[in-house]
Scaffold this active site. Sequence first.
Site, PDB file in Angstrom:
ATOM      1  N   SER A 141       0.857  -1.188   0.000  1.00  6.84           N
ATOM      2  CA  SER A 141       0.000   0.000   0.000  1.00  6.84           C
ATOM      3  C   SER A 141       0.889   1.233   0.000  1.00  6.84           C
ATOM      4  CB  SER A 141      -0.896   0.012   1.241  1.00  6.84           C
ATOM      5  OG  SER A 141      -1.553   1.266   1.389  1.00  6.84           O
ATOM      6  N   TYR A 155      -1.286  -0.713  10.670  1.00  8.08           N
ATOM      7  CA  TYR A 155      -1.563  -1.073   9.276  1.00  8.08           C
ATOM      8  C   TYR A 155      -0.407  -0.637   8.375  1.00  8.08           C
ATOM      9  CZ  TYR A 155      -3.822  -1.064   4.691  1.00  8.08           C
ATOM     10  OH  TYR A 155      -4.113  -1.288   3.368  1.00  8.08           O
TER      11      TYR A 155
END
Length: 249
Positions: A141, A155
């Site tokens: 990501s 995350y």
Amino acid sequence: MRRNILITGASSGLGAEMARQFAAKGRNLALTARREDRLTELRDALLAEHPGLTVLTHRLDVTDHTAVFETFRAIDAELPGGIDRVIVNAGIGKGAPLGTGRFDANLQTAQTNFVAALAQAEAAMELFRSRNAGHLVMVSSVAGVRGLPKTVTTYAATKAAIASLAEGLQLELLGKPITVSAIHPGYIHSELNEHVARTPLIVGTEVGVRAMVAAIEAEKRKAYVPAWPWVPLAGLMKVAPLPLLKRLI
């Protein structure tokens, strides 16, 4: 051409859309996720539209590491010619600021997004090393470019770890027939981010995944997708001092 593709976390969101787009390109698919009913619905829809394909489904909780190895080996045996490409896509977005009493949420994200991804990479590489061929895709990501605050701290750390894992393998396998890609999606609409406030930078699932699929098909070592605006933004994020980074995010 990578004919047989395994996608984890394929019951919804980016995984399901990747399945649709790869099916449209004539690829055979093995789809795994915890929600077996969703996988069945997706398989039936794909076969109705592309009746000549092979589409396998297996229920899999990627945090069950023994099951990961068993499922990957079973799929490899089921697909004629074996698995050509594994897309490590399964993940979750839970999280809370550290020290606020939600270690459980952060631990679950760490276990699912990194430890389970490591198990998937191990299982895939076991198969690829046995035949000295294959393509491993790690879905990271843009959140992994820098450390991020509050609910996304853990995350972001898991996504950075995935990217580092991919790069380590790339160095080891440089010049060899096994290739490894790290794909860094930007804001692409999916079930994972439905709870996040809308942002002008977000793109629809189909558009965003089209960029992901193009990067995967090109077997790029690293790709920020969609390229605009995430290539320049990722570059800025890498060098921005913390006060500027805080304003950017």
